[in-house]
Design a protein around this motif. Sequence first.
Motif, mmCIF file in Angstrom:
data_model
loop_
_atom_site.group_PDB
_atom_site.id
_atom_site.type_symbol
_atom_site.label_atom_id
_atom_site.label_comp_id
_atom_site.label_asym_id
_atom_site.label_seq_id
_atom_site.Cartn_x
_atom_site.Cartn_y
_atom_site.Cartn_z
ATOM 1 N N THR A 99 0.833 -1.200 0.000
ATOM 2 C CA THR A 99 0.000 0.000 0.000
ATOM 3 C C THR A 99 0.869 1.251 0.000
ATOM 4 O O THR A 99 0.622 2.198 -0.753
ATOM 5 N N ARG A 100 1.888 1.265 0.837
ATOM 6 C CA ARG A 100 2.791 2.415 0.914
ATOM 7 C C ARG A 100 3.447 2.660 -0.444
ATOM 8 O O ARG A 100 3.495 3.780 -0.940
ATOM 9 N N GLU A 101 3.954 1.604 -1.055
ATOM 10 C CA GLU A 101 4.642 1.718 -2.339
ATOM 11 C C GLU A 101 3.699 2.224 -3.433
ATOM 12 O O GLU A 101 4.035 3.155 -4.168
ATOM 13 N N LEU A 102 2.512 1.626 -3.534
ATOM 14 C CA LEU A 102 1.567 2.036 -4.572
ATOM 15 C C LEU A 102 1.043 3.450 -4.352
ATOM 16 O O LEU A 102 0.865 4.205 -5.308
ATOM 17 N N LEU A 103 0.792 3.822 -3.106
ATOM 18 C CA LEU A 103 0.318 5.167 -2.796
ATOM 19 C C LEU A 103 1.380 6.195 -3.189
ATOM 20 O O LEU A 103 1.079 7.224 -3.798
ATOM 21 N N TRP A 104 2.651 5.916 -2.858
ATOM 22 C CA TRP A 104 3.741 6.823 -3.200
ATOM 23 C C TRP A 104 3.840 6.997 -4.714
ATOM 24 O O TRP A 104 3.937 8.106 -5.225
ATOM 25 N N GLU A 105 3.797 5.883 -5.457
ATOM 26 C CA GLU A 105 3.882 5.934 -6.917
ATOM 27 C C GLU A 105 2.700 6.697 -7.505
ATOM 28 O O GLU A 105 2.852 7.499 -8.424
ATOM 29 N N PHE A 106 1.498 6.434 -6.979
ATOM 30 C CA PHE A 106 0.288 7.083 -7.460
ATOM 31 C C PHE A 106 0.360 8.595 -7.261
ATOM 32 O O PHE A 106 0.062 9.368 -8.177
ATOM 33 N N LEU A 107 0.756 9.028 -6.083
ATOM 34 C CA LEU A 107 0.849 10.466 -5.804
ATOM 35 C C LEU A 107 1.956 11.127 -6.631
ATOM 36 O O LEU A 107 1.811 12.260 -7.083
ATOM 37 N N ALA A 108 3.047 10.412 -6.840
ATOM 38 C CA ALA A 108 4.144 10.949 -7.664
ATOM 39 C C ALA A 108 3.677 11.150 -9.100
ATOM 40 O O ALA A 108 3.964 12.186 -9.721
ATOM 41 N N GLU A 109 2.950 10.180 -9.623
ATOM 42 C CA GLU A 109 2.447 10.300 -10.995
ATOM 43 C C GLU A 109 1.427 11.424 -11.106
ATOM 44 O O GLU A 109 1.457 12.222 -12.042
ATOM 45 N N ALA A 110 0.522 11.507 -10.137
ATOM 46 C CA ALA A 110 -0.506 12.553 -10.158
ATOM 47 C C ALA A 110 0.120 13.943 -10.106
ATOM 48 O O ALA A 110 -0.291 14.847 -10.840
ATOM 49 N N THR A 111 1.129 14.128 -9.264
ATOM 50 C CA THR A 111 1.759 15.454 -9.174
ATOM 51 C C THR A 111 2.571 15.764 -10.424
ATOM 52 O O THR A 111 2.629 16.913 -10.842
ATOM 53 N N SER A 112 3.166 14.754 -11.036
ATOM 54 C CA SER A 112 3.917 15.007 -12.270
ATOM 55 C C SER A 112 2.985 15.394 -13.411
ATOM 56 O O SER A 112 3.375 16.118 -14.322
ATOM 57 N N LEU A 113 1.742 14.939 -13.346
ATOM 58 C CA LEU A 113 0.745 15.282 -14.361
ATOM 59 C C LEU A 113 -0.032 16.546 -13.999
ATOM 60 O O LEU A 113 -0.985 16.902 -14.684
ATOM 61 N N GLU A 114 0.348 17.191 -12.890
ATOM 62 C CA GLU A 114 -0.294 18.420 -12.425
ATOM 63 C C GLU A 114 -1.774 18.214 -12.082
ATOM 64 O O GLU A 114 -2.599 19.101 -12.301
ATOM 65 N N VAL A 115 -2.106 17.052 -11.542
ATOM 66 C CA VAL A 115 -3.475 16.765 -11.114
ATOM 67 C C VAL A 115 -3.723 17.500 -9.800
ATOM 68 O O VAL A 115 -2.876 17.522 -8.920
ATOM 69 N N ARG A 116 -4.914 18.070 -9.677
ATOM 70 C CA ARG A 116 -5.237 18.853 -8.479
ATOM 71 C C ARG A 116 -5.815 17.996 -7.370
ATOM 72 O O ARG A 116 -5.545 18.205 -6.192
ATOM 73 N N CYS A 117 -6.666 17.022 -7.742
ATOM 74 C CA CYS A 117 -7.359 16.217 -6.735
ATOM 75 C C CYS A 117 -7.452 14.766 -7.199
ATOM 76 O O CYS A 117 -7.714 14.499 -8.379
ATOM 77 N N LEU A 167 -3.830 18.056 -3.968
ATOM 78 C CA LEU A 167 -2.383 18.014 -4.193
ATOM 79 C C LEU A 167 -1.817 19.381 -4.547
ATOM 80 O O LEU A 167 -2.483 20.198 -5.184
ATOM 81 N N ARG A 168 -0.593 19.582 -4.144
ATOM 82 C CA ARG A 168 0.152 20.800 -4.486
ATOM 83 C C ARG A 168 0.566 20.679 -5.947
ATOM 84 O O ARG A 168 1.038 19.641 -6.390
ATOM 85 N N ARG A 169 0.383 21.761 -6.681
ATOM 86 C CA ARG A 169 0.793 21.764 -8.090
ATOM 87 C C ARG A 169 1.849 22.822 -8.307
ATOM 88 O O ARG A 169 1.801 23.890 -7.709
ATOM 89 N N GLU A 170 2.793 22.503 -9.173
ATOM 90 C CA GLU A 170 3.796 23.480 -9.585
ATOM 91 C C GLU A 170 3.204 24.211 -10.775
ATOM 92 O O GLU A 170 2.556 23.619 -11.617
ATOM 93 N N MET A 171 3.423 25.489 -10.840
ATOM 94 C CA MET A 171 2.891 26.269 -11.950
ATOM 95 C C MET A 171 3.761 26.052 -13.184
ATOM 96 O O MET A 171 4.907 26.479 -13.224
ATOM 97 N N LEU A 172 3.206 25.363 -14.181
ATOM 98 C CA LEU A 172 3.948 25.130 -15.427
ATOM 99 C C LEU A 172 3.676 26.258 -16.406
ATOM 100 O O LEU A 172 2.600 26.837 -16.423
ATOM 101 N N GLU A 173 4.657 26.556 -17.240
ATOM 102 C CA GLU A 173 4.493 27.615 -18.229
ATOM 103 C C GLU A 173 3.401 27.217 -19.213
ATOM 104 O O GLU A 173 3.285 26.063 -19.595
ATOM 105 N N GLY A 174 2.610 28.189 -19.597
ATOM 106 C CA GLY A 174 1.596 27.956 -20.613
ATOM 107 C C GLY A 174 0.287 27.401 -20.099
ATOM 108 O O GLY A 174 -0.627 27.164 -20.876
ATOM 109 N N ARG A 175 0.177 27.153 -18.802
ATOM 110 C CA ARG A 175 -1.070 26.606 -18.282
ATOM 111 C C ARG A 175 -2.073 27.735 -18.131
ATOM 112 O O ARG A 175 -1.757 28.807 -17.651
ATOM 113 N N ASP A 176 -3.292 27.480 -18.546
ATOM 114 C CA ASP A 176 -4.320 28.530 -18.571
ATOM 115 C C ASP A 176 -4.892 28.834 -17.201
ATOM 116 O O ASP A 176 -5.179 29.979 -16.885
ATOM 117 N N ASP A 177 -5.128 27.818 -16.372
ATOM 118 C CA ASP A 177 -5.810 28.088 -15.090
ATOM 119 C C ASP A 177 -4.868 28.366 -13.973
ATOM 120 O O ASP A 177 -3.737 28.158 -13.946
#
Length: 190
Positions: A110-128, A180-190
């Motif tokens: 569970t720990r491993e999958l949760l970590w991977e899931f959150l890492a992927e979501a943040t890399s994709l700039e997912v908010r929730c 989730l915390r998102r990093e502001m990427l260039e060119g993002r509209d919202d």
Amino acid sequence: MTQDTNETDDLELFRQAIKGARPITTDRADTGKPRSDRAQLQTLRQRATQPQHRTRVDGLSDHFVIDVAPEEELAWTANGVQESQLRKLKTGQIPFDGSIDLHGMTVEKTRELLWEFLAEATSLEVRCVRVTHGKAQRKDGRKPILKSHVNTWLRQHPKVLGFTSCIPRHGGTGSVYVLLRREMLEGRDD
């Protein structure tokens, strides 16, 4: 005539100065850095392309786990998160863009999958996202293990701004919405 004599003298002086010099065979400068070992570089490249079997999970400790009851509603926010955001999250007004179900897994998996899931979501700039941990109402009266661990780990994760139990149609107290915390990427509209 003095000009020709000067040119001849200069040419003779130049020939004497370069006597014994050899022409340069390479057009690359020596920077003083050691030359790279091509075999070692190839080995490093091959290792980098091979999947690692062990996921490194930093910061998710289970030395102190906050026990929670099966039907207990979970809610937590990091410093600086507005109450209005938590209210929107709790009522399902912030749509989730990813979901993971952790039912029936071991604590370590569970720990491993949760970590991977959150890492992927943040890399994709997912908010929730939604994390389903289950309630595990146990006959022996002990607290639900996965729910308690997920509750503790989400508080420790650096990219989690807050979480709250879901509305009933999204899993109720067996799931949480995670902001989730998102990093502001260039060119993002919202």
